[in-house]
Design a protein around this motif. Structure first.
Motif, mmCIF file in Angstrom:
data_model
loop_
_atom_site.group_PDB
_atom_site.id
_atom_site.type_symbol
_atom_site.label_atom_id
_atom_site.label_comp_id
_atom_site.label_asym_id
_atom_site.label_seq_id
_atom_site.Cartn_x
_atom_site.Cartn_y
_atom_site.Cartn_z
ATOM 1 N N LEU A 110 0.830 -1.210 0.000
ATOM 2 C CA LEU A 110 0.000 0.000 0.000
ATOM 3 C C LEU A 110 0.862 1.256 0.000
ATOM 4 C CD1 LEU A 110 -2.853 1.284 0.278
ATOM 5 C CD2 LEU A 110 -2.533 1.138 2.773
ATOM 6 N N MET A 111 1.897 1.270 0.836
ATOM 7 C CA MET A 111 2.765 2.436 0.909
ATOM 8 C C MET A 111 3.569 2.620 -0.373
ATOM 9 S SD MET A 111 4.075 2.064 4.863
ATOM 10 C CE MET A 111 5.247 3.416 4.718
ATOM 11 N N GLY A 112 3.946 1.503 -1.014
ATOM 12 C CA GLY A 112 4.724 1.603 -2.236
ATOM 13 C C GLY A 112 3.918 2.004 -3.450
ATOM 14 N N LEU A 113 2.631 1.661 -3.454
ATOM 15 C CA LEU A 113 1.790 1.916 -4.628
ATOM 16 C C LEU A 113 0.951 3.179 -4.518
ATOM 17 C CD1 LEU A 113 0.559 -1.740 -5.315
ATOM 18 C CD2 LEU A 113 2.297 -0.475 -6.584
ATOM 19 N N VAL A 114 0.651 3.609 -3.279
ATOM 20 C CA VAL A 114 -0.232 4.768 -3.081
ATOM 21 C C VAL A 114 0.567 5.872 -2.370
ATOM 22 C CG1 VAL A 114 -2.398 5.578 -2.095
ATOM 23 C CG2 VAL A 114 -2.207 3.206 -2.890
ATOM 24 N N PRO A 115 0.970 6.917 -3.075
ATOM 25 C CA PRO A 115 1.770 7.982 -2.453
ATOM 26 C C PRO A 115 1.101 8.632 -1.241
ATOM 27 C CG PRO A 115 1.796 8.191 -4.850
ATOM 28 C CD PRO A 115 0.781 7.140 -4.518
ATOM 29 N N ALA A 116 -0.219 8.791 -1.273
ATOM 30 C CA ALA A 116 -0.908 9.414 -0.135
ATOM 31 C C ALA A 116 -0.766 8.553 1.119
ATOM 32 C CB ALA A 116 -2.383 9.625 -0.482
ATOM 33 N N ALA A 117 -0.901 7.239 0.961
ATOM 34 C CA ALA A 117 -0.746 6.332 2.099
ATOM 35 C C ALA A 117 0.691 6.343 2.604
ATOM 36 C CB ALA A 117 -1.160 4.913 1.693
ATOM 37 N N ASP A 118 1.641 6.455 1.680
ATOM 38 C CA ASP A 118 3.051 6.488 2.076
ATOM 39 C C ASP A 118 3.348 7.729 2.911
ATOM 40 O OD1 ASP A 118 5.708 5.506 2.054
ATOM 41 O OD2 ASP A 118 6.223 6.964 0.513
ATOM 42 N N LYS A 119 2.823 8.879 2.492
ATOM 43 C CA LYS A 119 3.046 10.115 3.247
ATOM 44 C C LYS A 119 2.418 10.040 4.636
ATOM 45 C CE LYS A 119 3.366 13.175 -0.778
ATOM 46 N NZ LYS A 119 2.741 14.312 -1.496
ATOM 47 N N MET A 120 1.280 9.393 4.734
ATOM 48 C CA MET A 120 0.570 9.324 6.008
ATOM 49 C C MET A 120 1.200 8.324 6.977
ATOM 50 S SD MET A 120 -3.502 8.623 6.642
ATOM 51 C CE MET A 120 -3.425 7.003 5.886
ATOM 52 N N LEU A 121 1.724 7.201 6.447
ATOM 53 C CA LEU A 121 2.169 6.100 7.305
ATOM 54 C C LEU A 121 3.679 6.034 7.512
ATOM 55 C CD1 LEU A 121 -0.133 3.279 5.867
ATOM 56 C CD2 LEU A 121 -0.440 4.518 8.022
ATOM 57 N N ASN A 122 4.452 6.618 6.592
ATOM 58 C CA ASN A 122 5.903 6.429 6.620
ATOM 59 C C ASN A 122 6.520 6.885 7.936
ATOM 60 O OD1 ASN A 122 8.497 5.902 5.887
ATOM 61 N ND2 ASN A 122 8.494 7.133 4.053
ATOM 62 N N MET A 123 6.115 8.052 8.423
ATOM 63 C CA MET A 123 6.679 8.579 9.668
ATOM 64 C C MET A 123 6.398 7.638 10.835
ATOM 65 S SD MET A 123 5.763 12.097 11.700
ATOM 66 C CE MET A 123 4.197 11.420 12.264
ATOM 67 N N TRP A 124 5.170 7.096 10.897
ATOM 68 C CA TRP A 124 4.809 6.225 12.014
ATOM 69 C C TRP A 124 5.551 4.900 11.961
ATOM 70 C CZ3 TRP A 124 2.525 8.546 15.838
ATOM 71 C CH2 TRP A 124 1.724 9.664 15.588
ATOM 72 N N VAL A 125 5.703 4.351 10.765
ATOM 73 C CA VAL A 125 6.424 3.087 10.626
ATOM 74 C C VAL A 125 7.874 3.258 11.059
ATOM 75 C CG1 VAL A 125 7.257 1.368 8.974
ATOM 76 C CG2 VAL A 125 4.903 2.200 8.819
ATOM 77 N N ASN A 126 8.526 4.320 10.616
ATOM 78 C CA ASN A 126 9.919 4.569 11.005
ATOM 79 C C ASN A 126 10.045 4.864 12.497
ATOM 80 O OD1 ASN A 126 11.954 4.709 8.611
ATOM 81 N ND2 ASN A 126 10.080 5.628 7.815
ATOM 82 N N THR A 127 9.033 5.515 13.067
ATOM 83 C CA THR A 127 9.055 5.798 14.505
ATOM 84 C C THR A 127 9.016 4.512 15.309
ATOM 85 O OG1 THR A 127 7.972 7.943 14.206
ATOM 86 C CG2 THR A 127 7.840 6.924 16.398
ATOM 87 N N PHE A 128 8.100 3.610 14.958
ATOM 88 C CA PHE A 128 7.996 2.353 15.682
ATOM 89 C C PHE A 128 9.215 1.464 15.445
ATOM 90 C CE2 PHE A 128 3.383 3.260 15.974
ATOM 91 C CZ PHE A 128 3.215 2.996 17.325
ATOM 92 N N LEU A 129 9.824 1.552 14.257
ATOM 93 C CA LEU A 129 11.009 0.740 13.981
ATOM 94 C C LEU A 129 12.179 1.135 14.868
ATOM 95 C CD1 LEU A 129 12.371 -1.418 12.171
ATOM 96 C CD2 LEU A 129 12.999 0.438 10.628
ATOM 97 N N SER A 130 12.327 2.438 15.102
ATOM 98 C CA SER A 130 13.464 2.928 15.889
ATOM 99 C C SER A 130 13.140 3.087 17.371
ATOM 100 C CB SER A 130 13.928 4.281 15.330
ATOM 101 O OG SER A 130 12.870 5.227 15.334
ATOM 102 N N ALA A 131 11.874 2.944 17.762
ATOM 103 C CA ALA A 131 11.492 3.144 19.162
ATOM 104 C C ALA A 131 11.931 1.963 20.032
ATOM 105 C CB ALA A 131 9.977 3.323 19.262
ATOM 106 N N PRO A 132 12.202 2.194 21.315
ATOM 107 C CA PRO A 132 12.503 1.091 22.253
ATOM 108 C C PRO A 132 11.222 0.328 22.598
ATOM 109 C CG PRO A 132 12.476 3.200 23.406
ATOM 110 C CD PRO A 132 12.280 3.515 21.949
ATOM 111 N N LEU A 133 10.893 -0.667 21.798
ATOM 112 C CA LEU A 133 9.602 -1.351 21.914
ATOM 113 C C LEU A 133 9.462 -2.127 23.212
ATOM 114 C CD1 LEU A 133 9.252 -2.643 18.246
ATOM 115 C CD2 LEU A 133 8.095 -0.701 19.303
ATOM 116 N N SER A 134 10.587 -2.491 23.839
ATOM 117 C CA SER A 134 10.491 -3.223 25.110
ATOM 118 C C SER A 134 9.786 -2.393 26.178
ATOM 119 C CB SER A 134 11.889 -3.619 25.594
ATOM 120 O OG SER A 134 12.730 -2.479 25.678
#
Length: 250
Positions: free
Chosen positions: A80-104
């Motif tokens: 979805l993020m790769g095919l729909v630019p609007a979805a990428d703009k909306m979700l990209n920041m959150w995905v990167n935030t959770f990837l780098s966050a201390p999830l423990s």
């Protein structure tokens, strides 16, 4: 690695660390590290114990549940993020935030929401694994040439055929994301069960730590490392088999 003009095997560095570990243990320089030979001897006791079988059953179920959920959600979200630019703009920041966050740090929140049991561990594995799968899938989709998609439309390819083409072209990155997600998932299942402390390998870690059975503790760590590396290597071999499909993107 080359040393004094000789090509050293890849295992050489590992053997050096094992020797250092053995020396530290023999001279009791650090009480938490018993000799490596004692850890190897404890492997048999750990693997043959009844508690290990029950703990691994719970751990494997939690791991597969969380990883399966991460794959089932991560790949479509990456598409979805790769095919729909609007979805990428909306979700990209959150995905990167959770990837780098201390999830423990979020595990206690999961414990409140899902209780002190397997559901909390499954959610923890999911949170550790899903974000890297999403980003790698997105990268695979974005690496496909737009002209290739235009050509498929001009030749009358159906939507299903275009989706199959995109899937095959992005497959190397998807498998890379799954491989990294599997490794992060092992970390998630261990952290989740350690913080819950009453199920799976987390309960075993607590038992060995409380009774100061450090050889058994490190033996269990080695088992988990071996499982994670074996899974990653299997997916890496599958990645090499599908690298051919990356050529259709250009």
């Amino acid at each position: 690695m080359t040393l004094f003009g000789f090509k050293m095997p890849k295992m050489a560095s590992l053997l050096v660390w094992v020797m250092i570990w053995e020396i530290i243990g023999r001279f009791e320089l650090v009480m938490l590290f018993p000799p490596f030979t004692e850890v190897l001897a404890a492997l048999g006791d750990v693997v043959t114990s009844r508690s290990f079988g029950a703990a691994m059953q719970i751990t494997v179920q939690s791991y597969l549940g969380g990883l399966g959920l991460a794959i089932a959600i991560g790949i479509p979200l990456g598409f979805l993020m790769g095919l729909v630019p609007a979805a990428d703009k909306m979700l990209n920041m959150w995905v990167n935030t959770f990837l780098s966050a201390p999830l423990s740090a979020l595990v206690p929140v999961f414990m409140i929401l899902f209780g002190l049991g397997t559901p909390t561990v499954i959610v923890t594995v999911f949170m550790f694994a899903v974000w890297i799968i999403v980003l790698d899938t997105r990268a695979g989709v974005l690496s496909i040439s737009p002209s290739l998609m235009e050509m498929s439309r001009s030749f009358g390819a159906s939507r299903a055929e275009r989706f199959k083409m995109v899937l095959l072209a992005a497959l190397p990155e998807i498998l890379a994301g799954i491989r990294l997600g599997m490794i992060r998932g092992v970390k998630g299942v261990v952290i989740g069960q350690l913080l819950v402390s009453i199920i799976g390998v987390g309960a075993l870690f607590q038992l060995y730590q409380q009774n100061f059975l450090m050889a058994h503790f490190w033996a269990l760590v080695l088992i988990l490392f071996t499982i994670a590396l074996t899974l990653a290597e299997l997916v890496a071999k599958l990645e090499k088999r599908v690298e051919y499909y990356a050529g259709v993107r250009s």
